[in-house]
Write an enzyme that holds these catalytic residues in place. Structure first.
Site, PDB file in Angstrom:
ATOM      1  N   TYR A   1     -20.534 -39.162  42.178  1.00 39.64           N
ATOM      2  CA  TYR A   1     -20.547 -38.067  41.526  1.00 39.64           C
ATOM      3  C   TYR A   1     -19.922 -38.413  39.815  1.00 39.64           C
ATOM      4  CZ  TYR A   1     -15.261 -38.442  41.912  1.00 39.64           C
ATOM      5  OH  TYR A   1     -13.687 -38.879  41.802  1.00 39.64           O
TER       6      TYR A   1
ATOM      7  N   LYS B   1     -18.528 -44.810  41.709  1.00 39.83           N
ATOM      8  CA  LYS B   1     -17.840 -43.473  41.613  1.00 39.83           C
ATOM      9  C   LYS B   1     -18.282 -42.779  42.693  1.00 39.83           C
ATOM     10  CE  LYS B   1     -16.094 -39.841  38.331  1.00 39.83           C
ATOM     11  NZ  LYS B   1     -14.648 -39.879  38.821  1.00 39.83           N
TER      12      LYS B   1
ATOM     13  N   GLU C   1      -4.862 -48.478  39.010  1.00 35.40           N
ATOM     14  CA  GLU C   1      -5.063 -47.094  37.925  1.00 35.40           C
ATOM     15  C   GLU C   1      -4.478 -46.014  38.942  1.00 35.40           C
ATOM     16  OE1 GLU C   1      -9.273 -46.327  38.272  1.00 35.40           O
ATOM     17  OE2 GLU C   1      -9.553 -47.172  40.200  1.00 35.40           O
TER      18      GLU C   1
ATOM     19  N   LEU D   1     -12.049 -47.867  38.547  1.00 38.56           N
ATOM     20  CA  LEU D   1     -13.155 -47.347  37.970  1.00 38.56           C
ATOM     21  C   LEU D   1     -13.254 -47.497  36.459  1.00 38.56           C
ATOM     22  CD1 LEU D   1     -15.436 -45.324  38.608  1.00 38.56           C
ATOM     23  CD2 LEU D   1     -14.105 -43.189  37.810  1.00 38.56           C
TER      24      LEU D   1
HETATM   25  N1  PMP Z   1      -9.847 -43.661  38.032  1.00 33.25           N
HETATM   26  C1  PMP Z   1     -10.238 -42.818  39.100  1.00 33.25           C
HETATM   27  C2  PMP Z   1      -9.883 -43.384  40.348  1.00 33.25           C
HETATM   28  C3  PMP Z   1     -10.828 -41.618  38.830  1.00 33.25           C
HETATM   29  O1  PMP Z   1     -11.000 -40.944  39.744  1.00 33.25           O
HETATM   30  C4  PMP Z   1     -11.033 -41.198  37.154  1.00 33.25           C
HETATM   31  C5  PMP Z   1     -11.506 -39.553  37.224  1.00 33.25           C
HETATM   32  N2  PMP Z   1     -12.740 -39.479  37.673  1.00 33.25           N
HETATM   33  C6  PMP Z   1     -10.690 -42.117  36.566  1.00 33.25           C
HETATM   34  C7  PMP Z   1     -10.325 -43.222  36.576  1.00 33.25           C
HETATM   35  C8  PMP Z   1     -11.155 -41.725  34.971  1.00 33.25           C
HETATM   36  O2  PMP Z   1     -12.342 -41.788  34.509  1.00 33.25           O
HETATM   37  P1  PMP Z   1     -12.649 -40.956  33.524  1.00 33.25           P
HETATM   38  O3  PMP Z   1     -12.128 -41.131  32.275  1.00 33.25           O
HETATM   39  O4  PMP Z   1     -14.392 -41.428  33.426  1.00 33.25           O
HETATM   40  O5  PMP Z   1     -12.541 -39.383  34.176  1.00 33.25           O
END
Ligand code: PMP
Length: 286
Positions: A33, A149, A182, A207
């Site tokens: 996603y 993701k 994270e 991620l």
């Molecule tokens: N890490 C994780 C585990 C996440 O779910 C997200 C949000 N989707 C992020 C980091 C941040 O990624 P982004 O800046 O692309 O939303």
């Protein structure tokens, strides 16, 4: 207002939108996603999000559901039909519907595509940023490819629930060596006592956040001191500032970690400035 979801070629009222019982997303979490911010009705950082979607699909060998141009049209149409000015658009692709069997289904199985969009209360989000958020640390019990993701988010769900039960907005995930990887749904950052911005390096264990990548661009453009390296929970407790980044919340200052105030206990200056400057550096689609 009734909300509309795009499901495999059709725009449907949300409460009529359905996926099949044997969709592999439902059976195996066999899907990926993206969440993009929508601002003024436009998609923020769309190119980077779509590139990451392509990469996630490629890593799992799931076919693209449609061309990038067609997907861009579906995103816009879903945003338009839901009258979203400020909010998010959500895109999910699964390996499709097939008789339940762990191994991949036949090559002709069509991937499933769902797109939804919803508005956010910007004032409320802004208020949250002004107050800053609390985070708590929990063990990182996820699989070893969280750079993909995928919709398999059960450890993130449990971490977020732990946070909520402790009155915190986010959980920071800690690996076996006591280092913060994270957040449950965000990337984690600290500003050290000597003013360096620090975030975990890219790899299979975090991620590659799109907001993280744009914030790094801002940091470099402004010539701020920056280190992409692991940091421990102890370092985070001692940090001058802390913050999280994600597409739906941009930059949110962290004002406490496990109940201990960060810095002077209020939102940090650097985090606040990064939040303020973000959309001047982000790419806003037509
Ligand atoms: N890490 C994780 C585990 C996440 O779910 C997200 C949000 N989707 C992020 C980091 C941040 O990624 P982004 O800046 O692309 O939303």
């Amino acid at each position: 207002m009734s909300r509309i979801a795009y499901v495999n070629g059709r725009y449907l009222p949300r409460n009529e939108a359905r996926v099949a019982v044997e969709d592999r997303g439902y059976q195996f979490a066999d899907g990926v996603y993206e969440v993009c911010e929508v601002r003024g009705g436009r998609v923020v950082d769309e190119r980077r999000h779509m590139a990451r979607l392509d990469r996630s699909l490629g890593e799992l060998r799931i076919a693209r559901p449609m061309s990038p141009a067609a997907l861009a049209i579906v995103l816009r149409e879903t945003i338009r039909r839901n009258r979203v000015r400020d909010g998010i658009v959500y895109v999910q692709v699964t390996r499709g519907v097939a008789r339940r069997d762990f191994a991949f289904p036949a090559d002709h199985t069509r991937p499933s595509l769902v797109v939804t969009a919803r508005s956010n209360d910007l004032e409320h989000l802004e208020q949250t940023a002004v107050e800053g958020i609390a985070v708590v640390t929990v063990p990182d019990i996820r699989w070893k490819r969280v750079d993909i993701k995928s919709v398999a988010l059960l450890p993130n769900v449990l971490a977020k629930q732990t946070a909520r039960e402790q009155g915190a907005r986010e959980a920071w995930l800690v690996d076996g060596e006591g280092r913060i990887t994270e957040g449950a749904s965000s990337n984690a950052w600290i500003v050290s006592r000597d003013g360096k911005l620090i975030t975990h390096p890219l790899g299979h264990d975090i991620l590659a956040g799109i907001t993280r990548s744009v914030v790094i661009d801002v940091i470099k453009a402004q010539g701020l001191a920056f280190e992409e390296r692991c940091f421990t929970v102890e370092e985070a407790y001692a940090a001058r500032e802390a913050f999280v980044t994600s597409a739906s919340q941009i930059v949110l200052p962290v004002v406490s970690i496990d109940g201990r105030p960060v810095g002077n206990g209020g939102p940090g200056l650097i985090a606040t400035a990064l939040r303020r400057d973000y959309h001047r550096h982000a790419e806003i689609s037509e």
